[in-house]
Design an enzyme around this catalytic site. Structure first.
Site, PDB file in Angstrom:
ATOM      1  N   ASP A  18       0.862  -1.179   0.000  1.00 55.46           N
ATOM      2  CA  ASP A  18       0.000   0.000   0.000  1.00 55.46           C
ATOM      3  C   ASP A  18       0.898   1.230   0.000  1.00 55.46           C
ATOM      4  O   ASP A  18       1.422   1.637   1.044  1.00 55.46           O
ATOM      5  CB  ASP A  18      -0.907  -0.012   1.234  1.00 55.46           C
ATOM      6  CG  ASP A  18      -1.869   1.171   1.259  1.00 55.46           C
ATOM      7  OD1 ASP A  18      -1.794   2.035   0.350  1.00 55.46           O
ATOM      8  OD2 ASP A  18      -2.686   1.250   2.194  1.00 55.46           O
ATOM      9  N   LEU A  19       1.087   1.821  -1.171  1.00 51.70           N
ATOM     10  CA  LEU A  19       2.010   2.950  -1.291  1.00 51.70           C
ATOM     11  C   LEU A  19       1.479   4.216  -0.624  1.00 51.70           C
ATOM     12  O   LEU A  19       2.234   5.171  -0.431  1.00 51.70           O
ATOM     13  CB  LEU A  19       2.306   3.230  -2.772  1.00 51.70           C
ATOM     14  CG  LEU A  19       3.095   2.134  -3.498  1.00 51.70           C
ATOM     15  CD1 LEU A  19       3.266   2.476  -4.968  1.00 51.70           C
ATOM     16  CD2 LEU A  19       4.455   1.926  -2.843  1.00 51.70           C
ATOM     17  N   ARG A  73       2.574   9.118 -14.087  1.00 53.43           N
ATOM     18  CA  ARG A  73       2.794  10.431 -14.671  1.00 53.43           C
ATOM     19  C   ARG A  73       3.891  11.160 -13.894  1.00 53.43           C
ATOM     20  O   ARG A  73       4.122  10.874 -12.719  1.00 53.43           O
ATOM     21  CB  ARG A  73       1.494  11.239 -14.667  1.00 53.43           C
ATOM     22  CG  ARG A  73       0.592  10.926 -15.841  1.00 53.43           C
ATOM     23  CD  ARG A  73      -0.575  11.891 -15.929  1.00 53.43           C
ATOM     24  NE  ARG A  73      -1.631  11.560 -14.984  1.00 53.43           N
ATOM     25  CZ  ARG A  73      -2.725  12.294 -14.803  1.00 53.43           C
ATOM     26  NH1 ARG A  73      -2.888  13.416 -15.492  1.00 53.43           N
ATOM     27  NH2 ARG A  73      -3.652  11.921 -13.946  1.00 53.43           N
ATOM     28  N   HIS A  80      -3.172   6.729 -24.707  1.00 56.29           N
ATOM     29  CA  HIS A  80      -2.945   5.316 -24.957  1.00 56.29           C
ATOM     30  C   HIS A  80      -2.018   5.184 -26.160  1.00 56.29           C
ATOM     31  O   HIS A  80      -1.673   6.173 -26.806  1.00 56.29           O
ATOM     32  CB  HIS A  80      -4.264   4.586 -25.205  1.00 56.29           C
ATOM     33  CG  HIS A  80      -5.166   4.562 -24.012  1.00 56.29           C
ATOM     34  ND1 HIS A  80      -6.093   5.553 -23.767  1.00 56.29           N
ATOM     35  CD2 HIS A  80      -5.271   3.679 -22.990  1.00 56.29           C
ATOM     36  CE1 HIS A  80      -6.734   5.280 -22.645  1.00 56.29           C
ATOM     37  NE2 HIS A  80      -6.254   4.143 -22.159  1.00 56.29           N
ATOM     38  N   ILE A 121      -2.381   4.446 -29.204  1.00 59.73           N
ATOM     39  CA  ILE A 121      -2.781   5.099 -30.454  1.00 59.73           C
ATOM     40  C   ILE A 121      -2.509   6.602 -30.421  1.00 59.73           C
ATOM     41  O   ILE A 121      -2.154   7.207 -31.446  1.00 59.73           O
ATOM     42  CB  ILE A 121      -4.269   4.817 -30.756  1.00 59.73           C
ATOM     43  CG1 ILE A 121      -4.615   5.234 -32.197  1.00 59.73           C
ATOM     44  CG2 ILE A 121      -5.186   5.500 -29.750  1.00 59.73           C
ATOM     45  CD1 ILE A 121      -5.991   4.774 -32.634  1.00 59.73           C
ATOM     46  N   ASN A 122      -2.631   7.227 -29.247  1.00 60.57           N
ATOM     47  CA  ASN A 122      -2.366   8.658 -29.125  1.00 60.57           C
ATOM     48  C   ASN A 122      -0.877   8.963 -29.272  1.00 60.57           C
ATOM     49  O   ASN A 122      -0.497   9.954 -29.908  1.00 60.57           O
ATOM     50  CB  ASN A 122      -2.856   9.173 -27.773  1.00 60.57           C
ATOM     51  CG  ASN A 122      -4.308   8.843 -27.522  1.00 60.57           C
ATOM     52  OD1 ASN A 122      -4.615   8.093 -26.599  1.00 60.57           O
ATOM     53  ND2 ASN A 122      -5.225   9.368 -28.325  1.00 60.57           N
ATOM     54  N   TYR A 123      -0.049   8.101 -28.698  1.00 62.89           N
ATOM     55  CA  TYR A 123       1.391   8.345 -28.741  1.00 62.89           C
ATOM     56  C   TYR A 123       1.946   8.167 -30.155  1.00 62.89           C
ATOM     57  O   TYR A 123       2.770   8.962 -30.617  1.00 62.89           O
ATOM     58  CB  TYR A 123       2.111   7.421 -27.765  1.00 62.89           C
ATOM     59  CG  TYR A 123       1.530   7.451 -26.370  1.00 62.89           C
ATOM     60  CD1 TYR A 123       1.155   8.660 -25.776  1.00 62.89           C
ATOM     61  CD2 TYR A 123       1.314   6.276 -25.647  1.00 62.89           C
ATOM     62  CE1 TYR A 123       0.602   8.694 -24.505  1.00 62.89           C
ATOM     63  CE2 TYR A 123       0.759   6.299 -24.379  1.00 62.89           C
ATOM     64  CZ  TYR A 123       0.395   7.515 -23.818  1.00 62.89           C
ATOM     65  OH  TYR A 123      -0.158   7.538 -22.568  1.00 62.89           O
ATOM     66  N   ASP A 150       3.326   1.065 -27.030  1.00 58.62           N
ATOM     67  CA  ASP A 150       3.508   0.402 -25.740  1.00 58.62           C
ATOM     68  C   ASP A 150       4.747  -0.490 -25.698  1.00 58.62           C
ATOM     69  O   ASP A 150       5.564  -0.375 -24.782  1.00 58.62           O
ATOM     70  CB  ASP A 150       2.285  -0.464 -25.414  1.00 58.62           C
ATOM     71  CG  ASP A 150       1.122   0.340 -24.855  1.00 58.62           C
ATOM     72  OD1 ASP A 150       1.273   1.560 -24.676  1.00 58.62           O
ATOM     73  OD2 ASP A 150       0.058  -0.247 -24.612  1.00 58.62           O
TER      74      ASP A 150
END
Length: 407
Positions: free
Chosen positions: A75-76, A100, A141, A143-145, A171
């Site tokens: 549990d971070l 992120r 995702h 496709i966006n990259y 990915d």
């Protein structure tokens, strides 16, 4: 032969490398899989609750990209969860995270906090848009990259929409594989300098790198930016897939003159009756001619006719690829706990790589893994009592089957 965890510690070119993977999806697990496949000792930090898979799988034990490593549930957000990670960092060579920018810093396990404990640590960061720049905090995702990097615009048939190539370019190729290369390079450098460093791997950048040749072609003016009109993007009649009489497919790759001559001979086409191979204005008509001929025989009939030539291949379904004689002879695929999957690659003559275990359930190995990394039992007990870690009960599963070595 199959390999136990103990045996594997002496095999694989990355044997002895200790890696912490902060659980994520997509490129991070793929990177960790590549390292684990090659012998690294990888601990995956999963959530103590609420862990989920993205995609068609609903069972962590069938998630191939999680293979070959142990799962510790942490549990971070628990004050002592940070302590768990930092105690592991003290004995690690590499940490991989896919949040992120700024998230691990807020959790207290960012690069500075880790370097203060272990200056030799290589800290691999995997994001879509990178650690800086106007879009650093944007989400997306694959496709966006690949859209951002110019790759997606190159993919697809003429007159049709861009075609996403699964999640291969962003990915996995431009993300996880590029990060794995960066990690190996940084570990190599740390052996000389005694210092680790932070790796900023972004899927926009990595997918652009995968397409380096094509960016170069466009820059040099030798590539038509109208997709589906070039030699290897389905524009050329001699480099495409064609449907056969039994509704299956042939892959045709006949770029060079001698391969093209072989292709025409196999198809029983008279070169004198066709336009010049490189006359792009005639390619659409030539493609129709090839398609009409290919539809006159079944896929396997064409493969028999093309035996010994290098210009035609059967387009195998995924299941067919598992039993293809060449792939079987090479051990290209392996069955691990009932799940067929690609074997580790590439192949090493002295230090063969193995898939030694099926993917774990989150938290399945918490206590054993921490103990194996030298964490005192008393501290493990304290963390568990404080809710910083959790040990799950493994569900019985079939034993790992042999044939997992990449030969």
């Amino acid at each position: 032969m199959s390999a136990t965890v103990a045996e594997r510690s002496f095999t694989g070119p990355l044997a002895g490398l200790k890696v912490i993977e902060i659980g994520s999806i997509g490129p991070g697990p793929y990177c960790a899989m590549l390292l684990a496949d090659l012998g690294a000792d990888v601990i995956r930090i999963d959530r103590t609750s609420g862990a989920a898979l993205v995609g068609p799988n609903a069972d962590f034990r069938t998630e191939v990209m999680h293979r070959g490593r142990q799962s510790v549930a942490v549990d971070l957000k628990n004050p002592r969860g940070r302590e768990v990670v930092l105690d592991l960092v003290a004995g690690a060579d590499v940490l991989i995270e896919g949040f992120r920018p700024g998230v691990t810093e807020r959790l207290g396990i960012g690069p500075e906090a880790c370097a203060a404990i272990n200056p030799r640590l290589v800290y691999g960061r995997m994001t879509g848009y990178g650690q800086d720049g106007p879009m650093a905090q944007a989400v997306g995702h694959d496709i966006n990259y690949i859209a951002q990097s110019g790759v997606l615009a190159l993919l697809g048939r003429n007159g049709q929409a861009p075609t996403p190539p699964l999640s291969l370019a962003g990915d996995f190729g431009g993300g996880g594989a590029v990060l794995a290369l960066g990690i190996v390079a940084a570990v190599w450098e740390a052996q000389r300098s005694g210092l680790g460093q932070v790796i900023d791997a972004a899927m926009v950048d990595g997918s652009a790198l995968l397409a380096a040749a094509f960016h170069g072609f466009v820059s040099a003016g030798t590539w038509d930016t109208e997709r589906g009109t070039n030699i290897v993007d389905s524009g050329a009649p001699f480099y495409d897939a064609y449907e056969t009489a039994d509704a299956r497919w042939l892959a045709v790759g006949a770029l060079e003159a001698h391969f093209y001559a072989d292709l025409l001979e196999i198809l029983e086409l008279d070169p004198a009756a066709l336009p010049d191979q490189d006359d792009r204005s005639q390619w659409p008509g030539m493609k129709k001619t090839f398609a009409d001929v290919v539809r006159t025989r079944t896929r396997d009939e064409w493969i028999e006719r093309a035996a010994g030539r290098g210009c035609i291949s059967a387009v195998l379904d995924v299941e067919e690829s598992w039993t293809d004689p060449h792939n079987v002879a090479r051990g290209t695929f392996v069955d691990v706990a009932g799940v067929t999957q690609p074997s580790p690659q590439p192949r090493f003559s002295r230090t063969p790589a193995y898939v030694d275990s099926a993917p774990p359930a989150p938290g399945e190995n918490t206590r054993d893994a921490l103990d194996g990394w030298g964490i005192p039992t008393q501290k493990i007990d304290e963390w568990e009592a404080a809710g910083a870690i959790a040990q799950t009960t493994p569900t019985p599963r079939e034993p790992t089957q042999e044939g997992s070595a990449a030969r």
